[in-house]
Write a protein that holds these residues in place. Structure first.
Motif, PDB file in Angstrom:
ATOM      1  N   PHE A  15       0.625  -1.147  -0.054  1.00  0.00           N
ATOM      2  CA  PHE A  15      -0.304  -0.081   0.234  1.00  0.00           C
ATOM      3  C   PHE A  15       1.040   1.179  -0.200  1.00  0.00           C
ATOM      4  O   PHE A  15       2.029   0.879   0.852  1.00  0.00           O
ATOM      5  CB  PHE A  15      -1.308   0.052   1.304  1.00  0.00           C
ATOM      6  CG  PHE A  15      -0.470  -0.022   2.648  1.00  0.00           C
ATOM      7  CD1 PHE A  15      -0.085   1.214   3.291  1.00  0.00           C
ATOM      8  CD2 PHE A  15       0.233  -1.145   3.208  1.00  0.00           C
ATOM      9  CE1 PHE A  15       0.501   1.604   4.619  1.00  0.00           C
ATOM     10  CE2 PHE A  15       0.497  -1.040   4.321  1.00  0.00           C
ATOM     11  CZ  PHE A  15       0.990   0.072   4.073  1.00  0.00           C
ATOM     12  N   VAL A  16       0.827   2.103  -0.614  1.00  0.00           N
ATOM     13  CA  VAL A  16       1.155   3.928  -0.543  1.00  0.00           C
ATOM     14  C   VAL A  16       1.111   4.046   0.911  1.00  0.00           C
ATOM     15  O   VAL A  16       0.113   4.406   1.476  1.00  0.00           O
ATOM     16  CB  VAL A  16       0.074   4.739  -1.361  1.00  0.00           C
ATOM     17  CG1 VAL A  16       1.534   6.302  -1.687  1.00  0.00           C
ATOM     18  CG2 VAL A  16       0.195   3.973  -3.271  1.00  0.00           C
ATOM     19  N   GLY A  17       2.649   4.525   1.135  1.00  0.00           N
ATOM     20  CA  GLY A  17       2.790   4.961   2.783  1.00  0.00           C
ATOM     21  C   GLY A  17       3.035   3.602   3.661  1.00  0.00           C
ATOM     22  O   GLY A  17       3.868   4.191   4.958  1.00  0.00           O
ATOM     23  N   MET A  18       3.648   2.267   2.858  1.00  0.00           N
ATOM     24  CA  MET A  18       4.351   1.427   3.721  1.00  0.00           C
ATOM     25  C   MET A  18       4.929   1.400   3.865  1.00  0.00           C
ATOM     26  O   MET A  18       6.394   2.553   3.611  1.00  0.00           O
ATOM     27  CB  MET A  18       4.358  -0.001   2.703  1.00  0.00           C
ATOM     28  CG  MET A  18       4.459   0.090   1.478  1.00  0.00           C
ATOM     29  SD  MET A  18       5.280  -1.179   0.582  1.00  0.00           S
ATOM     30  CE  MET A  18       5.601  -2.154   1.209  1.00  0.00           C
ATOM     31  N   GLY A  19       5.564   1.802   5.363  1.00  0.00           N
ATOM     32  CA  GLY A  19       7.009   1.942   6.074  1.00  0.00           C
ATOM     33  C   GLY A  19       7.790   3.213   6.444  1.00  0.00           C
ATOM     34  O   GLY A  19       8.580   3.513   7.040  1.00  0.00           O
ATOM     35  N   GLN A  20       6.425   4.636   5.678  1.00  0.00           N
ATOM     36  CA  GLN A  20       7.726   5.225   6.222  1.00  0.00           C
ATOM     37  C   GLN A  20       6.884   6.020   8.172  1.00  0.00           C
ATOM     38  O   GLN A  20       8.080   6.633   8.658  1.00  0.00           O
ATOM     39  CB  GLN A  20       5.976   6.913   5.765  1.00  0.00           C
ATOM     40  CG  GLN A  20       6.771   7.577   6.029  1.00  0.00           C
ATOM     41  CD  GLN A  20       5.496   8.677   4.846  1.00  0.00           C
ATOM     42  OE1 GLN A  20       4.590   8.464   4.383  1.00  0.00           O
ATOM     43  NE2 GLN A  20       6.022  10.295   4.709  1.00  0.00           N
ATOM     44  N   ASN A  21       6.085   5.709   9.100  1.00  0.00           N
ATOM     45  CA  ASN A  21       6.374   5.758  10.171  1.00  0.00           C
ATOM     46  C   ASN A  21       7.296   5.355  10.902  1.00  0.00           C
ATOM     47  O   ASN A  21       8.059   5.778  11.557  1.00  0.00           O
ATOM     48  CB  ASN A  21       5.116   4.849  10.883  1.00  0.00           C
ATOM     49  CG  ASN A  21       4.492   5.200  12.212  1.00  0.00           C
ATOM     50  OD1 ASN A  21       5.259   4.313  12.780  1.00  0.00           O
ATOM     51  ND2 ASN A  21       4.288   6.343  12.131  1.00  0.00           N
TER      52      ASN A  21
END
Length: 311
Positions: A15-21
């Motif tokens: 999914f778009v946003g994966m791993g950003q956190n």
């Protein structure tokens, strides 16, 4: 400490946003993303965080993206002292599991899954193959339908044996569609043609398996620190050589996930953690065995919750 197994997701969980956190929270996670960028010669970080989704869904991008997210989530679990006594991964996830088990270096795994994605995509022209999920029929019923619908010119096979009631088939488009129609006639609860770009885990992937084997012969597979349950055989393995061989056979073989879950249960596992993107594997385990506690770690919030529960 709770007797825990780590499970690593496969394609479809991106999914778009994966791993950003994780990237924003931890310098070590940033370093792993940067290593992946360097190996691929692409900005995987930007693709994971910003998309576009259509580019992220390309198999050659999806596979390194999912592996990288899984390994940074694994790093964060280990930062908090959470370890597994065995591990397994669904399809692509078996590479992540081998990194977890100490058999594969992260950088080598990133390189291999980029090549694997390319080889699988190039093995069958777009539009020639297809995959479908069949829910509500047994593996034996689906296997028989596949036999009946296959010929020398057009094959269809079980590709993912995900649970006693969820089987994914793959092969030539016409044969996949024929089995899908017959499955509905036999009382399947649901049949869904999957939005994939190639028919994975069937004989049509043979050219990809040959090319991947040549690529993997260049890579050192160490003996495993903890057992991995292999997709191709649903058996515990600690041999580096067998790990390499299993990954090659996996390309054309069904993912034997129902049996994999049974192996995990038989080992007396008390909890599983799905490490990385999505909740598919933890969801399958919840339905398979209600006694095993199921968690998913894909960001700092789910990490904190899981660590508190397991400690």
């Amino acid at each position: 400490m709770v007797k825990t197994a780590f499970l690593f997701p496969g394609q479809g969980s991106q999914f778009v946003g994966m791993g950003q956190n994780f990237f924003e929270a931890d310098p070590g996670c940033r370093a792993l993303f940067e290593e992946a960028n360097d190996i691929l010669g692409d900005n995987l970080t930007e693709l994971c965080f910003q998309g576009p989704e259509e580019k992220l869904k390309l198999t050659e991008n999806t596979q390194p993206a999912l592996l990288t997210h899984s390994i940074i989530a694994l790093k964060r679990l280990r930062d908090h002292g959470i370890e597994s006594v065995l591990t397994a991964g669904h399809s692509l996830g078996e590479f992540s599991a081998l990194v977890c088990a100490g058999s594969l270096r992260f950088g080598d795994a990133v390189h291999l899954v980029r090549q694997r994605g390319r080889f699988m995509q190039e093995a069958v022209p777009v539009g020639v193959g297809a995959m479908a999920a069949i829910i509500g029929l047994s593996a034996e019923q689906v296997q028989q339908l596949c036999r009946n619908a296959s010929s020398e010119e057009s094959i269809v096979q079980p590709a993912n044996l995900n649970s006693p009631e969820q089987i994914v088939i793959a092969g030539h488009k016409a044969s996949v569609e024929a089995v899908s129609e017959q499955a509905r006639d036999q009382g399947a609860k649901k049949v869904v043609i999957l939005p994939v770009s190639a028919p994975f885990h069937c004989q049509l992937m043979e050219p990809a398996a040959v090319r991947l084997q040549a690529e993997m012969e260049k890579i050192d597979f160490k003996e495993l620190d903890i057992p991995v349950v292999t997709n191709a055989d649903a058996r515990l393995n600690t041999s580096g050589g067998q790990a390499r061989e299993s990954l090659v056979r996996q390309v054309c073989s069904p993912v034997r996930w129902t049996e994999t879950m049974q192996v995990i249960v038989d080992q007396g596992i008390e909890a599983i953690v799905e490490v990385g993107s999505g909740k598919v594997l933890s969801g399958l385990m919840k339905r398979f065995n209600k006694d095993i506690r199921c968690y998913q770690v894909g960001d700092e919030e789910s990490l904190a919750k899981t660590v508190a529960e397991l400690k």
